[in-house]
Design a protein around this motif. Structure first.
Motif, PDB file in Angstrom:
ATOM      1  N   GLY A   1       3.192  13.770 -10.185  1.00  0.00           N
ATOM      2  CA  GLY A   1       4.252  14.707 -10.534  1.00  0.00           C
ATOM      3  C   GLY A   1       4.437  14.824 -12.036  1.00  0.00           C
ATOM      4  N   ALA A   2       4.358  13.694 -12.735  1.00  0.00           N
ATOM      5  CA  ALA A   2       4.476  13.727 -14.193  1.00  0.00           C
ATOM      6  C   ALA A   2       3.242  14.356 -14.836  1.00  0.00           C
ATOM      7  CB  ALA A   2       4.687  12.314 -14.725  1.00  0.00           C
ATOM      8  N   LEU A   3       2.069  14.127 -14.256  1.00  0.00           N
ATOM      9  CA  LEU A   3       0.835  14.685 -14.818  1.00  0.00           C
ATOM     10  C   LEU A   3       0.842  16.215 -14.790  1.00  0.00           C
ATOM     11  CD1 LEU A   3      -1.891  12.296 -13.348  1.00  0.00           C
ATOM     12  CD2 LEU A   3      -1.303  12.560 -15.759  1.00  0.00           C
ATOM     13  N   VAL A   4       1.290  16.793 -13.689  1.00  0.00           N
ATOM     14  CA  VAL A   4       1.275  18.253 -13.580  1.00  0.00           C
ATOM     15  C   VAL A   4       2.420  18.893 -14.341  1.00  0.00           C
ATOM     16  CG1 VAL A   4       0.133  18.131 -11.344  1.00  0.00           C
ATOM     17  CG2 VAL A   4       2.620  18.254 -11.430  1.00  0.00           C
TER      18      VAL A   4
ATOM     19  N   GLY B   1      13.593  18.301 -20.633  1.00  0.00           N
ATOM     20  CA  GLY B   1      13.202  18.816 -19.335  1.00  0.00           C
ATOM     21  C   GLY B   1      11.813  19.413 -19.299  1.00  0.00           C
ATOM     22  N   SER B   2      11.234  19.723 -20.448  1.00  0.00           N
ATOM     23  CA  SER B   2       9.882  20.291 -20.483  1.00  0.00           C
ATOM     24  C   SER B   2       9.116  19.763 -21.686  1.00  0.00           C
ATOM     25  CB  SER B   2       9.938  21.824 -20.517  1.00  0.00           C
ATOM     26  OG  SER B   2      10.651  22.270 -21.654  1.00  0.00           O
ATOM     27  N   CYS B   3       9.283  18.475 -21.962  1.00  0.00           N
ATOM     28  CA  CYS B   3       8.641  17.850 -23.115  1.00  0.00           C
ATOM     29  C   CYS B   3       7.412  17.071 -22.640  1.00  0.00           C
ATOM     30  CB  CYS B   3       9.613  16.913 -23.819  1.00  0.00           C
ATOM     31  SG  CYS B   3       8.917  16.125 -25.286  1.00  0.00           S
ATOM     32  N   PRO B   4       6.223  17.405 -23.154  1.00  0.00           N
ATOM     33  CA  PRO B   4       5.022  16.666 -22.746  1.00  0.00           C
ATOM     34  C   PRO B   4       5.110  15.172 -23.024  1.00  0.00           C
ATOM     35  CG  PRO B   4       4.435  18.682 -23.904  1.00  0.00           C
ATOM     36  CD  PRO B   4       5.911  18.523 -24.047  1.00  0.00           C
ATOM     37  N   TRP B   5       5.793  14.789 -24.095  1.00  0.00           N
ATOM     38  CA  TRP B   5       5.914  13.376 -24.444  1.00  0.00           C
ATOM     39  C   TRP B   5       6.645  12.609 -23.342  1.00  0.00           C
ATOM     40  CZ3 TRP B   5       9.248   9.358 -25.434  1.00  0.00           C
ATOM     41  CH2 TRP B   5       8.750   8.313 -26.202  1.00  0.00           C
ATOM     42  N   ASP B   6       7.670  13.235 -22.761  1.00  0.00           N
ATOM     43  CA  ASP B   6       8.409  12.589 -21.672  1.00  0.00           C
ATOM     44  C   ASP B   6       7.508  12.345 -20.466  1.00  0.00           C
ATOM     45  OD1 ASP B   6      10.645  12.692 -23.266  1.00  0.00           O
ATOM     46  OD2 ASP B   6      11.473  14.479 -22.292  1.00  0.00           O
ATOM     47  N   SER B   7       6.697  13.354 -20.115  1.00  0.00           N
ATOM     48  CA  SER B   7       5.780  13.199 -18.987  1.00  0.00           C
ATOM     49  C   SER B   7       4.755  12.101 -19.257  1.00  0.00           C
ATOM     50  CB  SER B   7       5.068  14.525 -18.705  1.00  0.00           C
ATOM     51  OG  SER B   7       5.995  15.530 -18.334  1.00  0.00           O
ATOM     52  N   GLN B   8       4.259  12.042 -20.480  1.00  0.00           N
ATOM     53  CA  GLN B   8       3.295  11.002 -20.833  1.00  0.00           C
ATOM     54  C   GLN B   8       3.919   9.616 -20.745  1.00  0.00           C
ATOM     55  OE1 GLN B   8       2.125  12.257 -24.736  1.00  0.00           O
ATOM     56  NE2 GLN B   8       0.956  14.029 -23.988  1.00  0.00           N
ATOM     57  N   LEU B   9       5.192   9.506 -21.127  1.00  0.00           N
ATOM     58  CA  LEU B   9       5.880   8.219 -21.039  1.00  0.00           C
ATOM     59  C   LEU B   9       6.067   7.800 -19.586  1.00  0.00           C
ATOM     60  CD1 LEU B   9       7.353   5.903 -22.486  1.00  0.00           C
ATOM     61  CD2 LEU B   9       9.448   7.278 -22.349  1.00  0.00           C
ATOM     62  N   VAL B  10       6.432   8.749 -18.723  1.00  0.00           N
ATOM     63  CA  VAL B  10       6.597   8.437 -17.298  1.00  0.00           C
ATOM     64  C   VAL B  10       5.283   7.951 -16.712  1.00  0.00           C
ATOM     65  CG1 VAL B  10       7.057   9.447 -15.037  1.00  0.00           C
ATOM     66  CG2 VAL B  10       8.529  10.011 -16.965  1.00  0.00           C
ATOM     67  N   VAL B  11       4.182   8.627 -17.048  1.00  0.00           N
ATOM     68  CA  VAL B  11       2.871   8.211 -16.559  1.00  0.00           C
ATOM     69  C   VAL B  11       2.540   6.799 -17.032  1.00  0.00           C
ATOM     70  CG1 VAL B  11       0.387   8.669 -16.663  1.00  0.00           C
ATOM     71  CG2 VAL B  11       1.999  10.557 -16.358  1.00  0.00           C
ATOM     72  N   ALA B  12       2.817   6.511 -18.299  1.00  0.00           N
ATOM     73  CA  ALA B  12       2.522   5.187 -18.845  1.00  0.00           C
ATOM     74  C   ALA B  12       3.331   4.100 -18.132  1.00  0.00           C
ATOM     75  CB  ALA B  12       2.810   5.163 -20.343  1.00  0.00           C
TER      76      ALA B  12
ATOM     77  N   LYS C   1       0.827  -1.202   0.000  1.00  0.00           N
ATOM     78  CA  LYS C   1       0.000   0.000   0.000  1.00  0.00           C
ATOM     79  C   LYS C   1       0.867   1.260   0.000  1.00  0.00           C
ATOM     80  CE  LYS C   1      -4.275  -1.609   0.141  1.00  0.00           C
ATOM     81  NZ  LYS C   1      -3.950  -3.008  -0.197  1.00  0.00           N
ATOM     82  N   ILE C   2       1.942   1.250   0.766  1.00  0.00           N
ATOM     83  CA  ILE C   2       2.841   2.403   0.806  1.00  0.00           C
ATOM     84  C   ILE C   2       3.523   2.586  -0.547  1.00  0.00           C
ATOM     85  CG2 ILE C   2       4.845   3.412   1.954  1.00  0.00           C
ATOM     86  CD1 ILE C   2       2.419   3.203   3.735  1.00  0.00           C
ATOM     87  N   VAL C   3       3.950   1.495  -1.161  1.00  0.00           N
ATOM     88  CA  VAL C   3       4.603   1.586  -2.469  1.00  0.00           C
ATOM     89  C   VAL C   3       3.626   2.100  -3.518  1.00  0.00           C
ATOM     90  CG1 VAL C   3       5.950   0.333  -4.185  1.00  0.00           C
ATOM     91  CG2 VAL C   3       6.097  -0.331  -1.787  1.00  0.00           C
ATOM     92  N   GLN C   4       2.383   1.623  -3.480  1.00  0.00           N
ATOM     93  CA  GLN C   4       1.370   2.079  -4.432  1.00  0.00           C
ATOM     94  C   GLN C   4       1.140   3.586  -4.304  1.00  0.00           C
ATOM     95  OE1 GLN C   4      -1.843  -0.392  -3.178  1.00  0.00           O
ATOM     96  NE2 GLN C   4      -0.890  -2.261  -3.941  1.00  0.00           N
ATOM     97  N   ALA C   5       1.036   4.076  -3.083  1.00  0.00           N
ATOM     98  CA  ALA C   5       0.836   5.507  -2.879  1.00  0.00           C
ATOM     99  C   ALA C   5       2.051   6.297  -3.358  1.00  0.00           C
ATOM    100  CB  ALA C   5       0.561   5.795  -1.404  1.00  0.00           C
ATOM    101  N   PHE C   6       3.249   5.778  -3.137  1.00  0.00           N
ATOM    102  CA  PHE C   6       4.471   6.450  -3.568  1.00  0.00           C
ATOM    103  C   PHE C   6       4.538   6.522  -5.089  1.00  0.00           C
ATOM    104  CE2 PHE C   6       9.021   6.743  -4.470  1.00  0.00           C
ATOM    105  CZ  PHE C   6       9.402   7.752  -3.599  1.00  0.00           C
ATOM    106  N   VAL C   7       4.208   5.426  -5.760  1.00  0.00           N
ATOM    107  CA  VAL C   7       4.205   5.410  -7.223  1.00  0.00           C
ATOM    108  C   VAL C   7       3.146   6.368  -7.759  1.00  0.00           C
ATOM    109  CG1 VAL C   7       3.735   3.980  -9.255  1.00  0.00           C
ATOM    110  CG2 VAL C   7       5.159   3.095  -7.395  1.00  0.00           C
TER     111      VAL C   7
END
Length: 307
Positions: A180-183, A270-281, A168-174
């Motif tokens: 962070g990537a979404l925002v 450092g400010s590429c939306p594609w990178d953030s989308q990849l992290v979320v995925a 549960k702690i790991v799930q919340a951390f992830v």
């Protein structure tokens, strides 16, 4: 009528809090934690969001570890309105994740084999290398506590000491990494489908935190239904919800009809939306696997809500 007072000279300190294997791990946490942020604050240096996160993580873990050791040593944890076993197990897992992250981030952003230019010079490099070593040792000390206090198969223990509770702690951390990537300019508001994914991340995170909070405060046993069955039902629903996001998010971010299958060459680092989308995925699939593992383990755990 006999006296109930303890005889003079009785032991008021619980020395096992620092001499037992778990107590030794906690003493090492204090030593390594103090050494790490002292090295960084004195000459190693830190800057930016990454450095601030590392110092905040080390400072938070040191402060709570000091509180835990003090309460264990003086036996004052019985005065707190907490399920002490759940609290210490949850904190040890959280501290392990925070220190593991800091132990990766600090060397990655601040430690180099070459000497930085003056006035920092080679002294700053040496302090940063030493801080990186002690950051790794700090992570190992917290991981050792998790390993020592984790409930063994068939053992009756507090919920947060079980594999399901630790997950549960790991799930919340992830989930926090996902947020962070979404925002960070992920453009999730373009489609209703990606907004659904954000709603799933938020709902599962809040439900997971509710489970942790009920366990740590000792109120898990006061619910109108069995807590263990409620957790299993929620975990099953979370698996289904995350399964939907594991399909929807990549389609609406990387399919040529809706997004970019490859990273745009002109996308700034450092400010590429594609990178953030990849992290979320990526971390969507990580959390999906964590919830599946949680569901599998929660079928055979035995715990006492008030321990």
């Amino acid at each position: 009528m006999g006296s109930t007072m303890e005889p003079p000279g009785g032991a008021y300190l619980h020395l096992g809090a620092v001499t037992s294997p778990v107590g030794t791990a906690r003493v090492l946490q204090l030593a390594f934690g103090c050494t790490t942020f002292s090295l960084v604050a004195h000459r190693g240096g830190f800057a930016g969001v990454q450095g601030t996160f590392c110092m905040a993580a080390w400072g938070f873990c040191f402060a709570v570890s000091l509180l835990v050791v003090a309460c264990e040593l003086t036996k004052l944890h019985g005065c707190l309105r907490l399920s002490w076993g759940n609290f210490t197990a949850a904190f040890a897992m959280l501290a392990t994740l925070l220190c593991a992250t800091a132990a990766v981030i600090y060397p990655l952003y601040f430690t180099r084999l070459q000497c930085p230019p003056e006035p920092a010079g080679c002294a700053a490099r040496d302090f940063r290398l030493a801080a990186s070593v002690f950051a790794g040792l700090l992570f190992l000390a917290y991981a050792a506590e998790v390993a020592l206090t984790r409930a063994r198969p068939g053992q009756v223990a507090s919920y947060m000491a079980t594999v399901s509770g630790l997950l549960k702690i790991v799930q919340a951390f992830v989930a926090c990494i996902i947020f962070g990537a979404l925002v960070h300019d992920s453009r999730y508001g373009r489609y209703m489908a990606t907004q659904w994914c954000v709603a799933v991340y938020s709902l599962c995170f809040l439900a997971t935190m509710a489970v942790v909070a009920l366990s740590v405060t000792g109120h898990a046993g006061s619910l109108g239904c069995p807590f263990d069955r409620l957790v299993v039902v929620y975990t099953f629903l979370a698996v289904l919800l995350y399964l939907s996001t594991a399909v929807i998010w990549p389609v609406f971010c990387f399919d040529p009809k809706y997004g970019e299958p490859r990273r745009p060459p002109d996308c700034p680092r450092g400010s590429c939306p594609w990178d953030s989308q990849l992290v979320v995925a990526i971390f969507t699939y990580v959390n999906l696997l964590l919830y599946v593992a949680d569901l599998a383990y929660s079928q055979r755990i035995r715990f006492v809500p008030t321990l």
